[in-house]
Design an enzyme around this catalytic site. Structure first.
Site, PDB file in Angstrom:
ATOM      1  N   SER A  56       0.799  -1.234   0.000  1.00 25.75           N
ATOM      2  CA  SER A  56       0.000   0.000   0.000  1.00 25.75           C
ATOM      3  C   SER A  56       0.827   1.278   0.000  1.00 25.75           C
ATOM      4  O   SER A  56       0.256   2.366  -0.067  1.00 25.75           O
ATOM      5  CB  SER A  56      -0.958   0.008   1.191  1.00 25.75           C
ATOM      6  OG  SER A  56      -2.140  -0.672   0.851  1.00 25.75           O
ATOM      7  N   LYS A  59      -0.077   3.634  -2.734  1.00 24.18           N
ATOM      8  CA  LYS A  59      -1.087   4.689  -2.638  1.00 24.18           C
ATOM      9  C   LYS A  59      -0.475   6.074  -2.493  1.00 24.18           C
ATOM     10  O   LYS A  59      -1.148   7.079  -2.760  1.00 24.18           O
ATOM     11  CB  LYS A  59      -2.039   4.393  -1.490  1.00 24.18           C
ATOM     12  CG  LYS A  59      -2.882   3.131  -1.707  1.00 24.18           C
ATOM     13  CD  LYS A  59      -3.861   2.914  -0.579  1.00 24.18           C
ATOM     14  CE  LYS A  59      -4.757   1.711  -0.837  1.00 24.18           C
ATOM     15  NZ  LYS A  59      -4.096   0.424  -0.560  1.00 24.18           N
ATOM     16  N   SER A 116      -6.484   3.206   4.042  1.00 24.58           N
ATOM     17  CA  SER A 116      -5.781   2.490   2.983  1.00 24.58           C
ATOM     18  C   SER A 116      -6.764   1.666   2.159  1.00 24.58           C
ATOM     19  O   SER A 116      -6.537   0.491   1.858  1.00 24.58           O
ATOM     20  CB  SER A 116      -4.686   1.592   3.557  1.00 24.58           C
ATOM     21  OG  SER A 116      -3.782   1.207   2.559  1.00 24.58           O
TER      22      SER A 116
END
Length: 434
Positions: A56, A59, A116
């Protein structure tokens, strides 16, 4: 950019105490990188150019692209982003959006940073790129323009894809770009919670609001990557970017990140008279010891994996060992060309020294560097045939002289550092070309 300046590298000594130690540890996914954003000084580098899965942390790039679109007027903070069936079916972590739902760009930012949310990431990618696959290609192109030369993106979320790879150094570059290019949006990374449809989600980054100076950035987890985190922390005139990849659990990762942050700030605060020290002491241990013990990885056995993918859940039961590894190994390079080839007999090629060196300090005058070299030379027989040198370098506009013993083999360099460290003289071995 981090690589655009000549960097003075300081090794970080660290230890994590009070953790159980299994007999065997496997930590091949580990990497770490710590840099002072304001000066470009690298404070710790551990497998920082090794290929890793971002999870993640991806992101952060999705957010960079969204911030660019906001600044270009392509989308507004209050504009709705529609959720497709594809986005609604994204694997956890997710916000639970259904096909046809909408979420404002501002709430999308918060959902990406705090929760997230993978469904939101897919929706953002489809909105900005016309499709998540195409958005991945746009992300990769933009990342390369920012200096992320070892990073490839295939999706907006960080969910598993064997071709989506990066490095710890590249993730530090991305964090610096986010703060540098979009200070007006950076406070979103400092939010501790986010409320959506009556439910409050807490930031997966436990360092935000807990460790002094920490104001972001992002956590990440998939099975292939382990637990990752990129942390931004500011105290006084220094802003540190700390990257940890491959932690065995969220708790171990965060503890390790906190150790590196505290150790780095402690050293920066101890700098006086423009001197950079050649070794870095953690607040809880003695000064640096031998090279092979300078950096210790955090590893674990038999950890139950969380079910949520893309970002870290609350940590599983912790079982951690500190495993010794070679510090900052690099691929062998061709021996460096000697400045004065005639100084060694051409008829005795076996006497040509190696391309390794050791560094015992960095000082604001050449005389101080030479004094240090003379002071420590007597403490290691491995330095008998070494070449002492005060090498000038400019770091953030400051002229410094590195105190080095050169023309060593790798064995001699590591032996010398062991002998010097045993007498509490800071020392680190320098590989060819560094």
């Amino acid at each position: 950019m981090i690589m655009s300046a000549r960097l003075f590298v300081v090794t970080v000594a660290l230890a994590i105490t009070g953790l159980s130690a299994p007999a065997h540890a496997n930590n091949s996914r580990y990497a770490a990188f710590v840099v002072d954003e304001n000066t470009g000084v690298v404070l710790h580098s551990r497998r920082s150019d090794a290929e890793r899965y971002p999870a993640s942390l991806t992101k952060m790039m999705t957010l960079y692209m969204l911030f660019e679109a906001l600044e270009a007027g392509e989308i507004g903070l209050n504009d709705p982003i529609r959720v497709s069936a594809n986005a609604s079916n994204a694997s956890p972590s997710r916000l639970g959006l259904s096909a046809g739902d909408t979420i404002s760009a501002e709430n999308a930012i918060r959902a990406l940073v705090v929760k997230s949310a993978n469904d939101v990431a897919v929706a953002v990618g489809e909105r900005l790129g016309g499709g998540e696959s195409r958005f991945g290609a746009l992300m990769t192109t933009r990342a390369a323009e920012l200096g992320l030369t070892n990073t490839t993106f295939r999706n907006a979320s960080g969910l598993p894809n064997s071709r989506q790879t990066t490095t710890a150094r590249d993730m530090a570059r991305l964090a610096i770009a986010l703060h540098r290019d979009f200070p007006q949006y950076f406070d979103y990374f400092n939010e501790e919670s986010f409320t959506w449809n009556g439910r409050t989600y807490h930031n997966h980054n436990s360092l935000v609001g807990r460790v002094r100076g920490v104001d972001g950035l992002k956590t990440g987890y998939i099975r292939a990557s382990g637990f990752n985190v990129v942390v931004s922390a500011e105290r006084g005139d220094h802003r540190l970017i700390t990257v940890i990849m491959g932690g065995p659990s969220a708790a171990a990762r965060d503890a390790h990140a906190e150790e590196l942050i505290e150790a780095a700030f402690a050293t920066l605060e101890q700098r006086q008279d423009t001197r950079l020290f050649a070794a870095l002491s953690s607040p809880r241990i003695n000064p640096v010891r031998q090279q092979d013990l300078i950096a210790r990885d955090v590893a674990a056995l038999h950890l139950s994996e969380p079910t949520e993918m893309g970002s870290a859940n609350p940590p599983p039961a912790l079982q951690v060992v500190l495993a010794d590894e070679d510090e900052m190994r690099v691929e062998p390079l061709a021996p460096a060309r000697l400045d004065t080839p005639s100084r060694l007999p051409r008829t005795e090629p076996s006497l040509i020294r190696g391309a390794w060196s050791i560094q015992v300090g960095a000082y604001n005058t050449a005389d101080a560097a030479h004094e240090r070299l003379a002071e420590v030379a007597i403490f290691s027989g491995a330095l008998d045939t070494a070449q002492p040198a005060a090498r000038a370098v400019t770091v953030s506009g400051d002229r410094l002289w590195r105190a080095r013993f050169e023309s060593l083999t790798e064995h001699e360099a590591r032996l010398a550092c062991r002998e010097l460290s045993a007498r509490d003289h800071p020392c680190f071995a320098v590989a060819p070309g560094r």
